[in-house]
Write a protein that holds these residues in place. Structure first.
Motif, PDB file in Angstrom:
ATOM      1  N   UNK A  62       0.817  -1.219   0.000  1.00  0.00           N
ATOM      2  CA  UNK A  62       0.000   0.000   0.000  1.00  0.00           C
ATOM      3  C   UNK A  62       0.848   1.265   0.000  1.00  0.00           C
ATOM      4  N   UNK A  63       2.124   1.137   0.374  1.00  0.00           N
ATOM      5  CA  UNK A  63       2.997   2.319   0.443  1.00  0.00           C
ATOM      6  C   UNK A  63       3.234   2.934  -0.939  1.00  0.00           C
ATOM      7  N   UNK A  64       2.971   2.177  -2.015  1.00  0.00           N
ATOM      8  CA  UNK A  64       3.089   2.730  -3.370  1.00  0.00           C
ATOM      9  C   UNK A  64       2.061   3.837  -3.618  1.00  0.00           C
ATOM     10  N   UNK A  65       1.033   3.901  -2.783  1.00  0.00           N
ATOM     11  CA  UNK A  65       0.022   4.951  -2.879  1.00  0.00           C
ATOM     12  C   UNK A  65       0.075   5.885  -1.670  1.00  0.00           C
ATOM     13  N   UNK A  66       0.198   5.325  -0.469  1.00  0.00           N
ATOM     14  CA  UNK A  66       0.082   6.132   0.754  1.00  0.00           C
ATOM     15  C   UNK A  66       1.185   7.174   0.898  1.00  0.00           C
ATOM     16  N   UNK A  67       2.360   6.926   0.316  1.00  0.00           N
ATOM     17  CA  UNK A  67       3.430   7.915   0.426  1.00  0.00           C
ATOM     18  C   UNK A  67       3.014   9.248  -0.177  1.00  0.00           C
TER      19      UNK A  67
END
Length: 291
Positions: A62-67
């Motif tokens: 999910x870090x590919x979006x949340x960042x």
């Protein structure tokens, strides 16, 4: 009464305002949390920032979006939100809020992917380790998307007019020349990734190929998971007696409406948004609300 009122205003706001509010809210939570609990912002966000390690991404995909919603510095979020608001308004003039979200999210995704690939493939990053935060890649995607789709749209800059594609090209080239010297080469790579996606999306959309449709369908699927299921009341079905000619007329009216929208969009692509008459702008605005 203040909290319910704010919640109502957020619910009624357009997608662009909601994106900005979410970014600002996350910024405040991170900074206030780090202050009151005496921990670093990096500690609070370690599961949501984008790492340069493939192994970490596999654990936190999910870090590919949340960042793209995380900022540590005030000036960082300030300029990102200014550019987001400015370019986002042009997108909403022509498209629905759902498309704005699609460009933002996928811009962040492709910007993040290029960041990770750069750190793992280019020798210049071999001795560096880093993580990525900020909406810059997503905002750059929005900027390039609208500049490529309606390049001749003009905006007033002091005493002269300037076209959107001139602004987008200048900012993109400015990012490119700063890659070797900025000290934030990874962040610049995210800008480039977002820009490439925004350009390809706009070019394909102009050809009739909506490469972001799958993501819109995915968002609809996620939204439907949280919608309460309503029990359908028993109703008696009657055979319709509507004449065939009336149904055909309705279809004809819809096609005329769509042809008028397409004609206005073509005019914007050729001559810019400012070339529209007041009646055309009003018609396009109402059409966007109906969608």
């Amino acid at each position: 009464m203040a909290a319910p009122n704010l919640a109502y205003q957020f619910k009624m706001a357009n997608v662009l305002v909601k994106l900005i509010v979410i970014n600002v809210a996350v910024f405040l939570i991170i900074n206030l949390g780090s202050f009151f609990f005496s921990v670093s912002p990096q500690f609070l966000t370690r599961w949501f920032v984008l790492s340069d390690s493939f192994d970490t991404i596999l654990i936190h995909p999910w870090s590919l979006i949340t960042y793209g919603f995380i900022h540590f510095g005030f000036l960082h979020i300030l300029f990102n939100m200014i550019w987001l608001y400015w370019f986002g308004q042009f997108v909403l003039n022509l498209f629905t809020g759902k498309r704005l979200i699609t460009v933002y999210m996928l811009g962040a995704l492709f910007g993040g992917l290029l960041f990770v690939l750069a750190y793992n493939l280019f020798p210049v990053f071999a001795e560096r380790r880093g993580f990525l935060i900020g909406a810059s890649g997503a905002v750059t995607a929005i900027m390039v998307f609208i500049a490529a789709y309606a390049p001749n749209t003009e905006v007033r800059f002091f005493t002269f007019n300037i076209k959107l594609w001139h602004i987008a090209l200048f900012l993109f080239l400015f990012d490119l020349v700063r890659i070797p010297t900025s000290g934030n080469a990874g962040g610049m790579m995210a800008h480039v990734g977002g820009a490439l996606f925004g350009y390809v999306y706009a070019v394909q959309l102009a050809k009739g190929n909506d490469i972001g449709k799958w993501f819109e369908n995915f968002m609809d699927w996620i939204a439907n998971l949280f919608k309460p299921r309503k029990k359908k009341p028993f109703t008696k079905v009657h055979r319709t007696t509507q004449p065939t000619s009336k149904r055909s007329k309705t279809k004809g009216e819809k096609s005329d409406h769509q042809r008028k929208v397409d004609a206005i969009l073509d005019k914007i692509g050729k001559s810019g948004y400012e070339s529209l008459t007041k009646e055309e702008k009003d018609f396009l605005f109402k059409a966007g609300k109906e969608d």
